[in-house]
Design an enzyme around this catalytic site. Structure first.
Site, PDB file in Angstrom:
ATOM      1  CE  LYS A 124      -2.917   7.737   7.101  1.00  0.00           C
ATOM      2  NZ  LYS A 124      -3.498   6.484   6.627  1.00  0.00           N
ATOM      3  CE  LYS A 172      -3.463   2.846   0.630  1.00  0.00           C
ATOM      4  NZ  LYS A 172      -4.472   3.177  -0.373  1.00  0.00           N
TER       5      LYS A 172
HETATM    6  P1  NAD Z   1     -12.400   8.987   7.412  1.00  0.00           P
HETATM    7  O1  NAD Z   1     -11.748   9.978   8.298  1.00  0.00           O
HETATM    8  O2  NAD Z   1     -13.478   9.420   6.475  1.00  0.00           O
HETATM    9  O3  NAD Z   1     -13.004   7.772   8.284  1.00  0.00           O
HETATM   10  C1  NAD Z   1     -12.469   7.316   9.482  1.00  0.00           C
HETATM   11  C2  NAD Z   1     -13.631   7.072  10.451  1.00  0.00           C
HETATM   12  O4  NAD Z   1     -13.112   6.565  11.665  1.00  0.00           O
HETATM   13  C3  NAD Z   1     -14.370   8.375  10.798  1.00  0.00           C
HETATM   14  O5  NAD Z   1     -15.757   8.195  10.541  1.00  0.00           O
HETATM   15  C4  NAD Z   1     -14.085   8.576  12.286  1.00  0.00           C
HETATM   16  O6  NAD Z   1     -15.181   9.135  12.995  1.00  0.00           O
HETATM   17  C5  NAD Z   1     -13.825   7.148  12.743  1.00  0.00           C
HETATM   18  N1  NAD Z   1     -13.000   7.064  13.936  1.00  0.00           N
HETATM   19  C6  NAD Z   1     -11.838   7.712  14.193  1.00  0.00           C
HETATM   20  N2  NAD Z   1     -11.364   7.360  15.408  1.00  0.00           N
HETATM   21  C7  NAD Z   1     -12.255   6.478  15.912  1.00  0.00           C
HETATM   22  C8  NAD Z   1     -12.328   5.764  17.126  1.00  0.00           C
HETATM   23  N3  NAD Z   1     -11.384   5.893  18.068  1.00  0.00           N
HETATM   24  N4  NAD Z   1     -13.385   4.919  17.332  1.00  0.00           N
HETATM   25  C9  NAD Z   1     -14.343   4.801  16.380  1.00  0.00           C
HETATM   26  N5  NAD Z   1     -14.334   5.457  15.211  1.00  0.00           N
HETATM   27  C10 NAD Z   1     -13.297   6.286  14.974  1.00  0.00           C
HETATM   28  O7  NAD Z   1     -11.222   8.279   6.616  1.00  0.00           O
HETATM   29  P2  NAD Z   1     -11.327   7.401   5.284  1.00  0.00           P
HETATM   30  O8  NAD Z   1     -11.081   8.293   4.110  1.00  0.00           O
HETATM   31  O9  NAD Z   1     -12.533   6.528   5.344  1.00  0.00           O
HETATM   32  O10 NAD Z   1     -10.005   6.503   5.443  1.00  0.00           O
HETATM   33  C11 NAD Z   1      -9.926   5.393   6.329  1.00  0.00           C
HETATM   34  C12 NAD Z   1      -8.605   4.670   6.076  1.00  0.00           C
HETATM   35  O11 NAD Z   1      -8.590   4.196   4.726  1.00  0.00           O
HETATM   36  C13 NAD Z   1      -7.364   5.572   6.236  1.00  0.00           C
HETATM   37  O12 NAD Z   1      -6.313   4.820   6.800  1.00  0.00           O
HETATM   38  C14 NAD Z   1      -7.060   5.966   4.804  1.00  0.00           C
HETATM   39  O13 NAD Z   1      -5.682   6.287   4.651  1.00  0.00           O
HETATM   40  C15 NAD Z   1      -7.469   4.727   4.046  1.00  0.00           C
HETATM   41  N6  NAD Z   1      -7.888   4.931   2.653  1.00  0.00           N
HETATM   42  C16 NAD Z   1      -8.700   5.970   2.291  1.00  0.00           C
HETATM   43  C17 NAD Z   1      -9.063   6.122   0.951  1.00  0.00           C
HETATM   44  C18 NAD Z   1      -9.945   7.264   0.482  1.00  0.00           C
HETATM   45  O14 NAD Z   1     -10.026   7.504  -0.736  1.00  0.00           O
HETATM   46  N7  NAD Z   1     -10.627   8.007   1.361  1.00  0.00           N
HETATM   47  C19 NAD Z   1      -8.625   5.202  -0.013  1.00  0.00           C
HETATM   48  C20 NAD Z   1      -7.847   4.125   0.389  1.00  0.00           C
HETATM   49  C21 NAD Z   1      -7.478   4.004   1.727  1.00  0.00           C
END
Ligand code: NAD
Length: 306
Positions: free
Chosen positions: A250, A182
């Site tokens: 990050k 990744k």
């Molecule tokens: P996001 O911030 O939209 O979602 C994360 C969720 O986790 C939020 O809803 C937040 O409220 C929740 N959260 C945070 N701390 C928490 C806790 N202690 N307990 C419960 N819930 C908690 O982020 P995202 O864009 O969905 O990304 C999630 C992961 O996937 C990240 O590691 C990101 O790097 C990866 N990712 C994102 C994408 C993208 O296009 N957005 C693509 C591939 C990978």
């Protein structure tokens, strides 16, 4: 559900899903659609309500979500949140049953993935790292690429769940290997977006017809998933996330740390990391990573997207 759908989905599993954000929300909904019993927990309640409206169950705490689960999936922002939710007091490992499969689909460092696997092993819990690529659209359309690290037998068991979420699903090695792949993915994506952003500014300064130019470029060797997925947001200067610059920054931190550990020298990675840092310093951290375009515009003395 038809027979074909049932066999692709495997037997219905009881799944706890922690982290229902931009990616986790649609992924959990896709597991519901594939016939699984999904209980979701998220820090903010609105996301839990959305899952309930999609046919899942809501849980008010990590403990409530995971206690009866056969499989626990985490999809949280970064290492700090994953470590807290999995290893912390009141966290996943404190409440999960031995034998449960824990799949972290967040993007974290390979080191964190190995730590989770070791902590799981002490509790009789099997752990996979399974980060994804494909963005929000890939999550909604269930066409993600999923790169999986861990034991082959656990990968096989999780495969029906992965097939409800994605299209390209590959076991790439032991725990941590998914996160290593990744990190490489994130370098390729960031460098592509930066190149596309520079091309956009160049084309506009030269007075080219931008939509026409990007259409023809998309059909040649310059074509890419990045160009297909990001050209409209660049043409329209619509930078609603998507994937936030903060998260991509990050991820390149994870890449450059791992590169230092392995002795790989990655000059473009260092440069794009700095350009992402500059976007954050200019207040763009919450925008989609296609807003790297705004950084190129600042460098070129051009602030069209302000
Ligand atoms: P996001 O911030 O939209 O979602 C994360 C969720 O986790 C939020 O809803 C937040 O409220 C929740 N959260 C945070 N701390 C928490 C806790 N202690 N307990 C419960 N819930 C908690 O982020 P995202 O864009 O969905 O990304 C999630 C992961 O996937 C990240 O590691 C990101 O790097 C990866 N990712 C994102 C994408 C993208 O296009 N957005 C693509 C591939 C990978």
């Amino acid at each position: 559900m038809s027979t074909t759908e049932t066999s692709r989905a495997g037997r219905p599993r009881s799944v706890a899903f922690i982290g229902l954000g931009i990616m986790g929300g649609p992924m959990a909904a896709n597991l519901v659609r594939a016939g699984h019993e999904v209980t979701g927990h998220n820090r903010s309640r609105a996301a839990v309500d959305r899952l309930a409206a999609a046919g899942g169950h809501g849980a008010g705490s990590v403990a409530e979500a995971v206690t009866d689960a056969e499989v626990v999936i985490t999809m949280l922002p970064a290492d700090t949140e994953v470590t807290e939710v999995v290893l912390g007091e009141g966290g996943v490992l404190a409440h999960i049953r031995p034998g449960t499969l824990l799949i972290d689909m967040s993007t974290v460092s390979p080191r964190t993935a190995v730590e989770l696997a070791e902590a799981g092993r002490e509790r009789g819990v099997r752990v996979l790292d399974a980060p994804v690529s494909g963005g929000e659209a890939g999550a909604v359309e269930a066409v993600l690429s999923i790169m999986v690290g861990g034991e082959a037998v656990d990968f096989e068991e999780a495969s029906p769940l992965f097939h409800a979420l994605g299209r390209t699903i590959v076991h790439v090695g032991p725990n941590g290997a998914g996160q290593t792949v990744k990190a490489a993915n994130q370098l390729i994506v960031a460098a592509n977006i930066q190149a596309l952003a520079e091309a956009v500014v160049f084309l506009e300064k030269a007075g080219a017809d931008l939509p026409a130019a990007l259409t023809v470029l998309g059909g040649g060797l310059a074509g890419s998933a990045v160009l297909n997925r990001k050209k409209d947001s660049m043409i329209g200067r619509d930078f609603a996330p998507g994937f936030r610059i903060d998260l991509h920054h990050k991820d390149l931190g994870i890449l450059t740390d791992s590169a230092r550990d392995t002795g790989a020298v990655l000059p473009v990675a260092s440069l794009v990391t700095q350009l992402l840092a500059s976007c954050r310093a200019n207040g763009d951290g919450g925008l989609d990573h296609s807003a790297l375009l705004r950084g190129v515009e600042r460098l070129s003395g051009r602030e069209r997207s302000e």
